[in-house]
Design a protein around this motif. Structure first.
Motif, mmCIF file in Angstrom:
data_model
loop_
_atom_site.group_PDB
_atom_site.id
_atom_site.type_symbol
_atom_site.label_atom_id
_atom_site.label_comp_id
_atom_site.label_asym_id
_atom_site.label_seq_id
_atom_site.Cartn_x
_atom_site.Cartn_y
_atom_site.Cartn_z
ATOM 1 N N SER A 1 1.041 -1.219 0.018
ATOM 2 C CA SER A 1 0.109 0.017 0.060
ATOM 3 C C SER A 1 1.025 1.159 0.069
ATOM 4 O O SER A 1 2.089 1.167 0.350
ATOM 5 C CB SER A 1 -1.059 0.033 1.173
ATOM 6 O OG SER A 1 -0.108 0.001 2.376
ATOM 7 N N LEU A 2 0.184 2.221 -0.405
ATOM 8 C CA LEU A 2 1.130 3.571 -0.411
ATOM 9 C C LEU A 2 0.052 4.791 -0.163
ATOM 10 O O LEU A 2 -0.971 4.838 -1.044
ATOM 11 C CB LEU A 2 1.762 3.686 -1.621
ATOM 12 C CG LEU A 2 2.756 4.852 -1.917
ATOM 13 C CD1 LEU A 2 3.891 4.583 -1.128
ATOM 14 C CD2 LEU A 2 3.265 4.797 -3.526
ATOM 15 N N THR A 3 0.481 5.836 0.609
ATOM 16 C CA THR A 3 -0.355 6.882 0.703
ATOM 17 C C THR A 3 0.426 8.212 0.027
ATOM 18 O O THR A 3 1.468 8.227 0.826
ATOM 19 C CB THR A 3 -0.997 7.277 2.157
ATOM 20 O OG1 THR A 3 -1.706 6.038 2.416
ATOM 21 C CG2 THR A 3 -1.604 8.487 2.087
ATOM 22 N N ILE A 4 -0.134 8.801 -0.682
ATOM 23 C CA ILE A 4 0.672 9.921 -1.390
ATOM 24 C C ILE A 4 -0.173 11.211 -1.264
ATOM 25 O O ILE A 4 -1.566 11.283 -1.660
ATOM 26 C CB ILE A 4 0.849 9.891 -2.837
ATOM 27 C CG1 ILE A 4 1.650 8.654 -3.134
ATOM 28 C CG2 ILE A 4 1.410 10.885 -3.340
ATOM 29 C CD1 ILE A 4 1.774 8.482 -4.550
ATOM 30 N N PHE A 5 0.206 12.196 -0.580
ATOM 31 C CA PHE A 5 -0.257 13.796 -0.711
ATOM 32 C C PHE A 5 -0.133 14.412 -1.479
ATOM 33 O O PHE A 5 1.323 14.460 -2.125
ATOM 34 C CB PHE A 5 0.023 14.475 0.615
ATOM 35 C CG PHE A 5 -0.574 13.962 1.904
ATOM 36 C CD1 PHE A 5 -1.416 12.960 1.970
ATOM 37 C CD2 PHE A 5 -0.456 14.560 3.122
ATOM 38 C CE1 PHE A 5 -2.021 12.358 3.190
ATOM 39 C CE2 PHE A 5 -1.087 14.132 4.533
ATOM 40 C CZ PHE A 5 -1.734 13.112 4.370
ATOM 41 N N ALA A 6 -0.819 15.006 -2.722
ATOM 42 C CA ALA A 6 -0.326 15.518 -3.735
ATOM 43 C C ALA A 6 -1.293 16.996 -3.873
ATOM 44 O O ALA A 6 -2.439 17.149 -3.520
ATOM 45 C CB ALA A 6 -0.497 14.621 -5.098
ATOM 46 N N LEU A 7 -0.811 17.631 -5.028
ATOM 47 C CA LEU A 7 -1.498 18.898 -5.114
ATOM 48 C C LEU A 7 -2.600 18.497 -6.337
ATOM 49 O O LEU A 7 -2.570 17.893 -7.044
ATOM 50 C CB LEU A 7 -0.592 19.989 -5.708
ATOM 51 C CG LEU A 7 0.421 20.488 -4.626
ATOM 52 C CD1 LEU A 7 1.386 21.677 -5.261
ATOM 53 C CD2 LEU A 7 -0.433 20.698 -3.394
ATOM 54 N N GLN A 8 -3.546 19.426 -6.753
ATOM 55 C CA GLN A 8 -4.653 19.460 -7.439
ATOM 56 C C GLN A 8 -4.034 19.023 -8.717
ATOM 57 O O GLN A 8 -4.783 18.439 -9.661
ATOM 58 C CB GLN A 8 -5.407 20.808 -7.229
ATOM 59 C CG GLN A 8 -7.016 20.472 -8.495
ATOM 60 C CD GLN A 8 -7.617 19.449 -8.039
ATOM 61 O OE1 GLN A 8 -7.921 19.105 -6.820
ATOM 62 N NE2 GLN A 8 -8.245 18.779 -8.978
ATOM 63 N N HIS A 9 -3.074 19.858 -9.304
ATOM 64 C CA HIS A 9 -2.664 19.683 -11.005
ATOM 65 C C HIS A 9 -2.099 18.166 -11.001
ATOM 66 O O HIS A 9 -2.061 17.900 -12.264
ATOM 67 C CB HIS A 9 -1.776 20.882 -11.220
ATOM 68 C CG HIS A 9 -0.385 20.526 -10.599
ATOM 69 N ND1 HIS A 9 0.086 20.797 -9.313
ATOM 70 C CD2 HIS A 9 0.906 19.675 -11.219
ATOM 71 C CE1 HIS A 9 1.386 20.613 -9.011
ATOM 72 N NE2 HIS A 9 1.757 19.926 -10.247
ATOM 73 N N ILE A 10 -1.624 17.613 -10.019
ATOM 74 C CA ILE A 10 -1.454 16.104 -10.073
ATOM 75 C C ILE A 10 -2.607 15.478 -10.611
ATOM 76 O O ILE A 10 -2.408 14.454 -11.604
ATOM 77 C CB ILE A 10 -0.911 15.593 -8.974
ATOM 78 C CG1 ILE A 10 0.662 16.216 -8.520
ATOM 79 C CG2 ILE A 10 -0.634 14.042 -9.127
ATOM 80 C CD1 ILE A 10 1.587 16.143 -9.429
ATOM 81 N N ARG A 11 -3.585 15.701 -10.282
ATOM 82 C CA ARG A 11 -4.939 14.922 -10.899
ATOM 83 C C ARG A 11 -5.475 15.726 -11.833
ATOM 84 O O ARG A 11 -5.977 14.849 -12.908
ATOM 85 C CB ARG A 11 -6.050 14.842 -9.561
ATOM 86 C CG ARG A 11 -7.399 14.372 -10.148
ATOM 87 C CD ARG A 11 -8.278 14.119 -8.720
ATOM 88 N NE ARG A 11 -7.565 13.051 -8.059
ATOM 89 C CZ ARG A 11 -8.246 12.686 -6.619
ATOM 90 N NH1 ARG A 11 -8.906 13.382 -6.176
ATOM 91 N NH2 ARG A 11 -7.527 11.559 -6.074
ATOM 92 N N SER A 12 -5.925 17.026 -11.777
ATOM 93 C CA SER A 12 -6.419 17.506 -12.950
ATOM 94 C C SER A 12 -5.599 17.414 -14.340
ATOM 95 O O SER A 12 -6.301 17.511 -15.477
ATOM 96 C CB SER A 12 -6.869 19.148 -12.761
ATOM 97 O OG SER A 12 -5.526 19.629 -12.381
ATOM 98 N N SER A 13 -4.469 17.243 -14.258
ATOM 99 C CA SER A 13 -3.695 17.082 -15.609
ATOM 100 C C SER A 13 -3.488 15.751 -16.266
ATOM 101 O O SER A 13 -3.297 15.702 -17.236
ATOM 102 C CB SER A 13 -1.979 17.432 -15.156
ATOM 103 O OG SER A 13 -1.657 16.562 -14.390
ATOM 104 N N GLY A 14 -4.216 14.738 -15.403
ATOM 105 C CA GLY A 14 -4.225 13.469 -15.759
ATOM 106 C C GLY A 14 -2.708 12.815 -15.435
ATOM 107 O O GLY A 14 -2.670 11.347 -15.590
#
Length: 356
Positions: free
Chosen positions: A40-53
């Motif tokens: 398992s892995l938990t990653i904290f990321a910023l919005q552009h990591i998701r919205s950019s694909g």
């Protein structure tokens, strides 16, 4: 009373055969159950990591290939992400952070939650990429700041910060907020590096009339430029290469490195101290900076890969790596000490404008 219609004998035989075949038809094999995740892995990321694909192309792909249960927690900005890391329970649950950048990392305090990673080999990382001496930050994307211009509106785009002050760009400039975004903070530091502590205030005061809107991140500002909501933005010099790959009809969007010099902006990943899934996190970091994965830095983030072995599409191959950058003019510790005042002055000059 109506007589019943009789089914011909041949038809009755055919129906009987069909029913018999249907009864004898083998039942479909049950689908094999997906094996339980082995890591398992938990990653904290910023919005552009998701919205950019980028999340779907890189993070979820890694999870599928490695049978990893992935938990990605998205934050609107780096401030809120770092605030979550300061809470002990959240820190214990976070293995990795994605979206740290060189402008926020000038302060040692922002690096306190992260572990040194001497076991991650950076031999293939281009020498132009800024390194953290303690190797707490693993670079995965970089670009030089430039003026991004819609040449349909401005066939002769600004070539210097002096020209950017011109009245013909009134209400046309898109910016990101330096209080919350890496790009915005890099833009502010860029001007301080070029013009000093006194000159940067005069500069921002001179083109405040040209500021149209503040955007949440580079992706949002670029979308506004592409839609024609504004004619200029401060952004990545790799943008025209990204546009040439996906939107060739938008070749009017061009980047200009100003005569005074550029400023290099780099994004990093980091491993949280005490990460519960350190081994899987290290595996992901190696995957992140591999030449194969680095292609998605171009296609999703519109930035340049940091791995020098990454194959480059024609458009990105034309983006200059060696651009005169003025990052070295800023003393890291002096910048960290004076940044609160610089941000306060910027807010006073720009955020006080009507509509912002």
């Amino acid at each position: 009373m109506q007589a019943r219609k009789l089914i011909p004998a041949a038809t009755a035989v055919t129906l009987a055969l069909l029913l018999a075949c249907g009864a004898c038809k083998p039942k479909p094999e049950p689908k094999a159950e997906k094996p339980a995740p082995t890591s398992s892995l938990t990653i904290f990321a910023l919005q552009h990591i998701r919205s950019s694909g980028f999340e779907a192309a890189v993070l979820k792909d890694f999870a599928a290939k490695n049978n990893t249960a992935l938990n990605v927690v998205i934050f609107p900005d780096l401030i809120s992400l770092m605030d979550s890391l300061s809470v002990s329970d959240s820190l214990a649950n976070a293995d990795l952070v994605l979206g740290l950048d060189s402008s926020f990392a000038i302060s040692d305090t922002i690096l306190d939650p992260f572990a040194a990673l001497p076991e991650i080999a950076l031999s293939e990382i281009s020498h132009e990429i800024p390194r953290d001496p303690d190797q707490r930050l693993i670079p995965y994307a970089s670009a030089n700041l430039s003026f991004i211009c819609d040449t349909r509106k401005f066939p002769d785009p600004p070539r210097s910060f002096g020209e950017l002050q011109d009245a013909r760009y009134f209400n046309q400039l898109a910016l990101c907020d330096p209080s919350a975004t890496g790009l915005g903070r890099a833009s502010l530091l860029w001007t301080v590096a070029l013009f000093g502590e006194r000159g940067y205030e005069q500069l921002w005061n001179s083109f405040r009339k040209n500021v149209r809107h503040l955007y949440a991140d580079h992706h949002e500002a670029l979308n506004a430029l592409r839609k024609g909501d504004c004619g200029l933005m401060i952004g990545y010099n790799s943008v025209p290469a990204w546009i040439s790959e996906f939107y060739p009809s938008e070749s009017h969007i061009q980047a200009v490195i100003p005569q005074e010099g550029s400023f290099r902006h780099t994004e990093y990943a980091a491993l949280c101290k005490g990460a519960a899934n350190r081994a899987t996190a290290l595996l992901f970091l190696r995957h992140l900076i591999s030449a194969e994965t680095q292609q998605f830095v171009m296609f999703k983030l519109a930035m340049l890969p940091v791995n020098g072995r990454t194959p480059l599409p024609r458009g990105f191959a034309r983006v200059p790596w060696s651009v005169y950058s003025v990052n070295s003019r800023l003393d890291r510790y002096e910048a960290a000490q004076n940044l609160p005042l610089w941000l306060e002055n910027w807010d006073r000059l720009i955020k006080s404008l009507p509509g912002l």
